[in-house]
Design an enzyme around this catalytic site. Structure first.
Site, PDB file in Angstrom:
ATOM      1  N   ALA A 114       0.811  -1.216   0.000  1.00  0.00           N
ATOM      2  CA  ALA A 114       0.000   0.000   0.000  1.00  0.00           C
ATOM      3  C   ALA A 114       0.845   1.267   0.000  1.00  0.00           C
ATOM      4  O   ALA A 114       0.435   2.297  -0.547  1.00  0.00           O
ATOM      5  CB  ALA A 114      -0.931  -0.005   1.212  1.00  0.00           C
TER       6      ALA A 114
ATOM      7  N   ASN B  91      -0.596  -6.845   7.466  1.00  0.00           N
ATOM      8  CA  ASN B  91       0.847  -6.755   7.229  1.00  0.00           C
ATOM      9  C   ASN B  91       1.235  -5.306   6.927  1.00  0.00           C
ATOM     10  O   ASN B  91       0.675  -4.692   6.023  1.00  0.00           O
ATOM     11  CB  ASN B  91       1.239  -7.661   6.058  1.00  0.00           C
TER      12      ASN B  91
ATOM     13  N   VAL C 219       3.639  -3.953   5.397  1.00  0.00           N
ATOM     14  CA  VAL C 219       4.168  -3.707   4.063  1.00  0.00           C
ATOM     15  C   VAL C 219       3.091  -3.915   3.000  1.00  0.00           C
ATOM     16  O   VAL C 219       3.100  -3.244   1.971  1.00  0.00           O
ATOM     17  CB  VAL C 219       5.377  -4.630   3.778  1.00  0.00           C
ATOM     18  N   GLU C 220       2.155  -4.801   3.253  1.00  0.00           N
ATOM     19  CA  GLU C 220       1.166  -5.142   2.238  1.00  0.00           C
ATOM     20  C   GLU C 220      -0.052  -4.206   2.293  1.00  0.00           C
ATOM     21  O   GLU C 220       0.013  -3.103   1.768  1.00  0.00           O
ATOM     22  CB  GLU C 220       0.787  -6.619   2.389  1.00  0.00           C
ATOM     23  N   MET C 221      -1.140  -4.592   2.953  1.00  0.00           N
ATOM     24  CA  MET C 221      -2.329  -3.740   2.969  1.00  0.00           C
ATOM     25  C   MET C 221      -2.318  -2.755   4.132  1.00  0.00           C
ATOM     26  O   MET C 221      -3.072  -1.779   4.145  1.00  0.00           O
ATOM     27  CB  MET C 221      -3.576  -4.616   2.963  1.00  0.00           C
TER      28      MET C 221
END
Length: 332
Positions: free
Chosen positions: A96, A136, A138-140
């Protein structure tokens, strides 16, 4: 002239008979190692249309990310007939906030048939896996479960959909239920390819080169890891059995178990749909399927395969692509 037609017919019948005999023999060999994909995934018997519909909506909803930029589908692309993985030309997906992930994004197609989820197998089920990326950083990058639930309950349509999907439940909008719904949708992602057609008795489902590739795949020893209905996905193997893999920074399953024997072990990837799920390996270091085949033979089996055999195996792997999905241009 009449004799010529008779001769041609005789040759045609002979050729057809030889093809059938060769296909039957190859099929018997293949069935001893592989199998067709089941019609349903484990757990699907509990899934209702309402639950699946809710899961699909959540899967494609970017509001489940901190800044509305990411959905499950952003990195596991199912739209436009894609292969359930990321199609960006980067080794790992971007989150994201634009930061790269640590590992290559695996496909969600047929994922529920596997022994576990993620490259290191840290999630035992689809439900457990679905909870990870949303939180997470780093992710969403959602900060916590309560923030996710606040987003969902702010939408009256969602509240109604959860009530329908989880009837007779006082509080249906929970983080556990978010994961249950997404998993129910993912259990519908079963593919159908020409290899299954071949195993089911269609002699002409595979081309001549694909049949050669199947023979080579089995004879070379690839089936030591890539076997069963998924051609993988059911165990863990060291990356670099015969020759060390150049990337030793990622310790693989060791990070989950802490066992010295699990260093550099990763879940064996499924080969179903492998031709449309580039890049390859846990670190996404290889973008070409041909090169992935070549490197796997060297790293895992200690073999330098000639170009002809590499091409034949690559052709066979192409037959594992879902007939309703598209290939990735330039990824072969």
């Amino acid at each position: 002239m009449k004799m010529s037609w008779i001769l041609l017919a005789t040759v045609a019948l002979s050729t057809t008979g030889a093809l059938a005999a060769d296909a039957a023999s190859l099929r018997n060999q293949a069935k001893a190692v592989f199998d067709t994909l089941p019609e349903t995934m484990p757990g699907a018997e509990q899934d209702t249309p309402a639950l699946i519909a809710l899961g699909k909506r959540l899967y494609f909803d970017k509001q489940l990310s901190i800044n509305g930029s990411q959905s499950c589908n952003t990195c596991h692309r199912l739209d436009n007939g894609l292969g359930g993985a990321d199609i960006r030309p980067t080794p790992t997906s971007l989150g994201a906030h634009g930061e790269p992930g640590t590992r290559n994004t695996p496909t969600v197609l047929n994922a529920g048939f596997q022994i576990a989820q993620f490259w290191d197998g840290r999630a035992p089920t689809l439900e457990a896996q679905a909870k990870g990326p949303i939180l997470n950083p780093v992710e969403m990058a959602m900060p916590d479960e309560s923030t996710v639930i606040e987003r969902i309950t702010g939408n009256a349509g969602y509240v109604a959909a959860f009530s329908q999907a989880f009837p007779n439940t006082a509080n249906s909008v929970t983080y556990d239920n978010v994961a249950k719904a997404i998993a129910a949708f993912e259990r519908t992602l079963i593919t159908h390819d020409r290899f299954d057609d071949f195993l089911n008795g269609d002699d002409r489902a595979l081309t001549e080169q694909e049949r050669k590739g199947l023979k080579t795949f089995m004879a070379t020893g690839c089936t030591a890891c890539h076997k069963g209905p998924l051609l993988g996905g059911m165990g863990y193997r060291k990356m670099g059995v015969a020759h060390p893999y150049s990337n030793e920074a990622d310790l693989g399953r060791y990070d989950v178990t802490g066992k010295e024997s699990d260093k550099y072990l990763f879940k064996v990837p499924m080969l179903r749909n492998v031709a449309i799920t580039a890049p390859y390996f846990h670190d996404g270091a290889v973008s070409s399927l041909t090169e992935a085949v070549r490197q796997m033979a060297w790293l895992q089996l200690g073999l330098e395969l000639p170009d002809r055999k590499v091409a034949d195996i690559t052709a066979f792997l192409g037959a594992l692509t879902d007939k309703n999905r598209t290939s990735q241009p330039g990824k072969q």
